[in-house]
Each structure stands twice: as structure tokens, then as C-alpha cells.
Enzyme design. Structure first.
Site, PDB file in Angstrom:
ATOM      1  N   ARG A  87      -6.788 -72.337 -12.751  1.00 13.82           N
ATOM      2  CA  ARG A  87      -5.278 -72.661 -12.729  1.00 13.82           C
ATOM      3  C   ARG A  87      -4.762 -73.719 -13.895  1.00 13.82           C
ATOM      4  O   ARG A  87      -3.359 -73.963 -13.987  1.00 13.82           O
ATOM      5  CB  ARG A  87      -4.687 -73.162 -11.445  1.00 13.82           C
ATOM      6  CG  ARG A  87      -4.683 -71.997 -10.259  1.00 13.82           C
ATOM      7  CD  ARG A  87      -3.990 -72.510  -9.248  1.00 13.82           C
ATOM      8  NE  ARG A  87      -4.237 -71.773  -7.996  1.00 13.82           N
ATOM      9  CZ  ARG A  87      -3.600 -70.943  -7.630  1.00 13.82           C
ATOM     10  NH1 ARG A  87      -2.536 -70.447  -8.232  1.00 13.82           N
ATOM     11  NH2 ARG A  87      -3.863 -69.876  -6.523  1.00 13.82           N
ATOM     12  N   ARG A  99       8.295 -71.844  -7.739  1.00 11.91           N
ATOM     13  CA  ARG A  99       6.805 -71.581  -7.820  1.00 11.91           C
ATOM     14  C   ARG A  99       6.424 -70.907  -9.180  1.00 11.91           C
ATOM     15  O   ARG A  99       5.299 -70.954  -9.896  1.00 11.91           O
ATOM     16  CB  ARG A  99       6.301 -70.658  -7.097  1.00 11.91           C
ATOM     17  CG  ARG A  99       6.110 -71.243  -5.609  1.00 11.91           C
ATOM     18  CD  ARG A  99       5.958 -70.268  -4.397  1.00 11.91           C
ATOM     19  NE  ARG A  99       4.768 -69.177  -4.393  1.00 11.91           N
ATOM     20  CZ  ARG A  99       4.947 -68.245  -3.607  1.00 11.91           C
ATOM     21  NH1 ARG A  99       5.969 -67.857  -2.822  1.00 11.91           N
ATOM     22  NH2 ARG A  99       4.021 -67.483  -3.718  1.00 11.91           N
ATOM     23  N   LYS A 135      -2.408 -59.686  -8.528  1.00 14.60           N
ATOM     24  CA  LYS A 135      -3.923 -59.892  -8.608  1.00 14.60           C
ATOM     25  C   LYS A 135      -4.804 -59.530  -7.555  1.00 14.60           C
ATOM     26  O   LYS A 135      -5.887 -58.915  -7.747  1.00 14.60           O
ATOM     27  CB  LYS A 135      -3.951 -61.394  -9.098  1.00 14.60           C
ATOM     28  CG  LYS A 135      -3.335 -61.896 -10.490  1.00 14.60           C
ATOM     29  CD  LYS A 135      -3.524 -63.267 -10.647  1.00 14.60           C
ATOM     30  CE  LYS A 135      -2.833 -64.123  -9.562  1.00 14.60           C
ATOM     31  NZ  LYS A 135      -1.487 -64.120  -9.102  1.00 14.60           N
ATOM     32  N   ARG A 149       7.171 -58.786   0.236  1.00 14.26           N
ATOM     33  CA  ARG A 149       5.935 -58.793   0.888  1.00 14.26           C
ATOM     34  C   ARG A 149       5.780 -59.016   2.312  1.00 14.26           C
ATOM     35  O   ARG A 149       4.812 -58.683   2.875  1.00 14.26           O
ATOM     36  CB  ARG A 149       5.027 -59.951   0.266  1.00 14.26           C
ATOM     37  CG  ARG A 149       4.451 -59.427  -1.333  1.00 14.26           C
ATOM     38  CD  ARG A 149       3.181 -60.292  -1.752  1.00 14.26           C
ATOM     39  NE  ARG A 149       3.502 -61.539  -2.207  1.00 14.26           N
ATOM     40  CZ  ARG A 149       2.831 -62.399  -2.867  1.00 14.26           C
ATOM     41  NH1 ARG A 149       2.147 -61.701  -3.612  1.00 14.26           N
ATOM     42  NH2 ARG A 149       3.214 -63.688  -3.126  1.00 14.26           N
ATOM     43  N   ARG A 157       6.103 -66.532   4.667  1.00 18.75           N
ATOM     44  CA  ARG A 157       5.866 -67.830   3.992  1.00 18.75           C
ATOM     45  C   ARG A 157       7.258 -68.714   3.935  1.00 18.75           C
ATOM     46  O   ARG A 157       8.149 -68.009   3.736  1.00 18.75           O
ATOM     47  CB  ARG A 157       5.363 -67.906   2.635  1.00 18.75           C
ATOM     48  CG  ARG A 157       3.815 -67.635   2.320  1.00 18.75           C
ATOM     49  CD  ARG A 157       3.253 -67.752   1.007  1.00 18.75           C
ATOM     50  NE  ARG A 157       3.468 -68.833   0.365  1.00 18.75           N
ATOM     51  CZ  ARG A 157       3.153 -69.371  -0.775  1.00 18.75           C
ATOM     52  NH1 ARG A 157       1.981 -68.653  -1.159  1.00 18.75           N
ATOM     53  NH2 ARG A 157       3.293 -70.556  -1.283  1.00 18.75           N
TER      54      ARG A 157
END
Length: 184
Positions: A88, A142, A13, A127, A131
Site C-alpha cells: 500500500r 478514501r 480487485k 455494494r 460500512r
């Protein structure tokens, strides 16, 4: 042109929003960016959000809607925007619909990026954002939260005949080409 860019974590996104912003000269609005700016600028909503986040709670739907509505009142969004990370939940989607109605505005497109789960996991883990929750198990958790809480938003907009589902597999430019074709 008012666009919601939708999809699970790792769908691309943010990458596609940047390309859309450049192509159509309309601003990209990420709720994460709004939260960070409101907190940094110590706005009344920012102070409220910071205290919620500091306590480890999730930001309530109405607070998220208020932040987005407050941001969208800025003149720079007059000619359109790309929403990423909002709405969301169905409650947020319904409140956003009411906000649009109140402002005699409408949503032009709901672009949903479809990517198989194994590819999402691979993308998120590669990525390199570092995190702490970027383990296979945490990523799958998630994605499960996304399916339960966020996926129903797409059904909400399908009822309004706004949803364009885009194959999110391929090069960044191939996917962008599909999005542009859907917006024609």
C-alpha cells in the site's frame, strides 16, 4: 506466477482475484484476511496488530511487511500468489522487493485496474456492505488517501517495467479477459 492486483477501492480487485485464483490455481492473499487470521489465531504478530488497531492507529509498514512475509513462507504459495491490498506504500513495496530478492523470487505482473472516480463512488455505494464510511464524502476521502499514499506504488513498479494497466470498466468477464491477455 506472482501477481500484484492493484487499484483504488471499488476497482474490483477482490472479484478479479477470485477469478484469477480459479483460473490459474494460485492462492489469493489479501492483507485484510491475513490480519484477521493472525488476530484470530493470536499469533505474536496478530497480538501486536490487534493492539495497534484497538488503539485506532494504522499498522506500521514494517509490521504489514512482516505479516505478508510470514504468510508467504507457507508452502501453499510456493507456485505463486495473487496479492491484493499489498503493498500500500512505497516503503512496503521496497521491503517486498527485498523479501523477493532474499528468497530468489520475483514479481511476474503488476495488474492495475483503472476506473474513473465517479464509477468507483457508484460501485462502493452500491455494494451494500453497510460500512459506516460509505457516504459520498467518506468514499471520496478514501480515494484521496489512496491517491496520496498508494498510487505512488504504481510508479515504483513502472520503473521496473512490471505494470500492466487494465481498463476496469465493463462486465466482470470482459475485465477478466483483459487481465488474462495481459498475463500472456
Amino acid at each position: 506466477m506472482n501477481i500484484i492486483l492493484f487499484g483504488p477501492p471499488g476497482a474490483g480487485k477482490g472479484t478479479q482475484a477470485k477469478k484469477l485464483q480459479d483460473e490459474y490455481s494460485i492462492p489469493h492473499l489479501s492483507t485484510g484476511d491475513i490480519f484477521r487470521a493472525a488476530i484470530k489465531n493470536k499469533t505474536p504478530l496478530g497480538v501486536k496488530v490487534k493492539s495497534i488497531l484497538d488503539s485506532g492507529e494504522l499498522v506500521p509498514d514494517q509490521t504489514v511487511v512482516d505479516l505478508v512475509a510470514d504468510e508467504l513462507s507457507n508452502d501453499k504459495y510456493q507456485d505463486g500468489y495473487i496479492l491484493d491490498g499489498f503493498p500500500r506504500t512505497v516503503v512496503q513495496a521496497e521491503a517486498f522487493d527485498a523479501f523477493l530478492d532474499k528468497n530468489n523470487d520475483s514479481l511476474d505482473a503488476f495488474i492495475s485496474l483503472s476506473v474513473p472516480e465517479d464509477e468507483l463512488v457508484k460501485r462502493i455505494l452500491s455494494r451494500g456492505e453497510g460500512r459506516t464510511d460509505d457516504t459520498v464524502e467518506k468514499v471520496k476521502t478514501r480515494l484521496e488517501v489512496y491517491r496520496k499514499e498508494t498510487q505512488p506504488v504504481m510508479e515504483h513498479y513502472k520503473k521496473q517495467d512490471k505494470v500492466q494497466e487494465i481498463d476496469g470498466i465493463g462486465s466482470i468477464d470482459e475485465i477478466f479477459g483483459r487481465i488474462k491477455a495481459a498475463l500472456q
